[in-house]
Design a protein around this motif. Sequence first.
Motif, PDB file in Angstrom:
ATOM      1  N   ASP A 239       0.847  -1.191   0.000  1.00  0.00           N
ATOM      2  CA  ASP A 239       0.000   0.000   0.000  1.00  0.00           C
ATOM      3  C   ASP A 239       0.881   1.239   0.000  1.00  0.00           C
ATOM      4  N   THR A 240       0.554   2.192  -0.868  1.00  0.00           N
ATOM      5  CA  THR A 240       1.371   3.385  -0.986  1.00  0.00           C
ATOM      6  C   THR A 240       0.482   4.597  -1.213  1.00  0.00           C
ATOM      7  N   ALA A 241       1.092   5.751  -1.467  1.00  0.00           N
ATOM      8  CA  ALA A 241       0.345   6.989  -1.714  1.00  0.00           C
ATOM      9  C   ALA A 241       1.318   8.054  -2.203  1.00  0.00           C
ATOM     10  N   PRO A 242       0.844   8.974  -3.032  1.00  0.00           N
ATOM     11  CA  PRO A 242       1.720  10.073  -3.460  1.00  0.00           C
ATOM     12  C   PRO A 242       2.277  10.883  -2.297  1.00  0.00           C
ATOM     13  N   ARG A 243       1.507  10.997  -1.224  1.00  0.00           N
ATOM     14  CA  ARG A 243       1.931  11.830  -0.098  1.00  0.00           C
ATOM     15  C   ARG A 243       3.027  11.185   0.738  1.00  0.00           C
ATOM     16  N   TYR A 244       3.310   9.925   0.534  1.00  0.00           N
ATOM     17  CA  TYR A 244       4.371   9.271   1.287  1.00  0.00           C
ATOM     18  C   TYR A 244       5.720   9.676   0.701  1.00  0.00           C
TER      19      TYR A 244
ATOM     20  N   LYS B 115      -3.332   5.975  -3.638  1.00  0.00           N
ATOM     21  CA  LYS B 115      -4.378   6.892  -3.202  1.00  0.00           C
ATOM     22  C   LYS B 115      -4.395   8.136  -4.077  1.00  0.00           C
ATOM     23  N   THR B 116      -5.501   8.858  -3.994  1.00  0.00           N
ATOM     24  CA  THR B 116      -5.667  10.053  -4.808  1.00  0.00           C
ATOM     25  C   THR B 116      -6.490  11.075  -4.038  1.00  0.00           C
ATOM     26  N   GLY B 117      -6.598  12.281  -4.601  1.00  0.00           N
ATOM     27  CA  GLY B 117      -7.329  13.368  -3.943  1.00  0.00           C
ATOM     28  C   GLY B 117      -6.426  14.522  -3.553  1.00  0.00           C
ATOM     29  N   TRP B 118      -5.113  14.319  -3.686  1.00  0.00           N
ATOM     30  CA  TRP B 118      -4.134  15.343  -3.328  1.00  0.00           C
ATOM     31  C   TRP B 118      -3.086  15.410  -4.433  1.00  0.00           C
ATOM     32  N   LEU B 119      -2.671  16.616  -4.791  1.00  0.00           N
ATOM     33  CA  LEU B 119      -1.663  16.798  -5.831  1.00  0.00           C
ATOM     34  C   LEU B 119      -0.355  17.303  -5.230  1.00  0.00           C
TER      35      LEU B 119
ATOM     36  N   LEU C   9      -7.564   1.824  -5.781  1.00  0.00           N
ATOM     37  CA  LEU C   9      -7.365   3.272  -5.665  1.00  0.00           C
ATOM     38  C   LEU C   9      -8.292   3.799  -4.582  1.00  0.00           C
ATOM     39  N   TYR C  10      -7.682   4.384  -3.542  1.00  0.00           N
ATOM     40  CA  TYR C  10      -8.436   4.952  -2.435  1.00  0.00           C
ATOM     41  C   TYR C  10      -8.493   6.476  -2.566  1.00  0.00           C
ATOM     42  N   LEU C  11      -9.622   7.069  -2.213  1.00  0.00           N
ATOM     43  CA  LEU C  11      -9.644   8.500  -1.945  1.00  0.00           C
ATOM     44  C   LEU C  11      -9.022   8.701  -0.571  1.00  0.00           C
ATOM     45  N   HIS C  12      -7.988   9.544  -0.501  1.00  0.00           N
ATOM     46  CA  HIS C  12      -7.105   9.626   0.650  1.00  0.00           C
ATOM     47  C   HIS C  12      -7.528  10.763   1.586  1.00  0.00           C
ATOM     48  N   ASP C  13      -7.850  10.413   2.825  1.00  0.00           N
ATOM     49  CA  ASP C  13      -8.184  11.422   3.845  1.00  0.00           C
ATOM     50  C   ASP C  13      -9.236  12.402   3.342  1.00  0.00           C
TER      51      ASP C  13
END
Length: 316
Positions: free
Chosen positions: A47-52, A78-82, A122-126
């Motif tokens: 599990d990962t995310a752009p914000r990591y 995850k997505t929802g943040w750029l 793909l999760y919507l993150h926070d």
Amino acid sequence: MTGRLSFELPRLGIGTAPLGGLFEEVTEADAAATLKAAAREGITYFDTAPRYGHGQAEDRLGRLLAPAGVTAPLISTKTGWLLRPRPDGTPGEVVPDWTEAGIRRSLESSLDRLGRSSVDILYLHDADDFPDEVRRTAYPALRRLRDEGLVRAIGFGMNHSAPLAAYVAEFDVDVVLIAGRFSLLDHDALGALLPLCARTGTSVVVGGVFNTGLLAGPSPGAMFNYRPVPERELLRARRCRRLCAEFDVPLSAAAIQFPSLHPAVGSVIVGCRSAAEVTANAAGARCAVPPELWQRLAEEGFVPQELVPAPGLAEH
């Protein structure tokens, strides 16, 4: 269990926030060794995310998974943040963007870093504080991405149970990731989220089973839910460790296995920053935990009584 998913979730996965430098930097060599250890242990879910680490965790997965020997990984991001880098290319702001264009741009950037044409989840993150944006644009965008085959499953990844349960109740959700709210020290997800997911067939991935480190090693310097541990929680964790020791079970093993006592939980992910942590956590997931220990933990409030396995059965 698969529920709404078209694939089986591995019982144990790795959270990659540490590979993105959460709390302290991880060298490239240690990141590679971590993933090699995962391959040796047969772990395939990451599990990962752009914000990591401002994209670092995704980038490392993209470059290091195949050389590590992980040939068929299951990946959630995850997505929802750029991510907005500074003019010199160094990490800058992380800004919310719940528009369809923003959701797609985030995923495209993730796929580029991961070196993949699609991801499994793909999760919507926070998305706790953005219900209107989720309703208008973000969730419809996720559904289209799933329809287009860019993702196999969609859902939400959050640290709070109540808004996550509200999203599961409103939307067609394949899978959710709840972090830190279903552990030996925190049963908040049991109130509404987990029973709802069991009814709807929504698979649950549980992260944060150590509550940011406390249940991995109860010491005054440990972190608890991303902050220095309060004395009360330190004492609770130490009491829990003593009970586990009576049955020769490491506290970390009980912490890793606890969420899987609930039938809605399909996978547990643990953050790892070294090969040694991967090896230890995999051993914890395999450790035999007798029902008698779960019963003792239930008697002192660490495990809900209704989740205690019947006598004579062993949890693995």
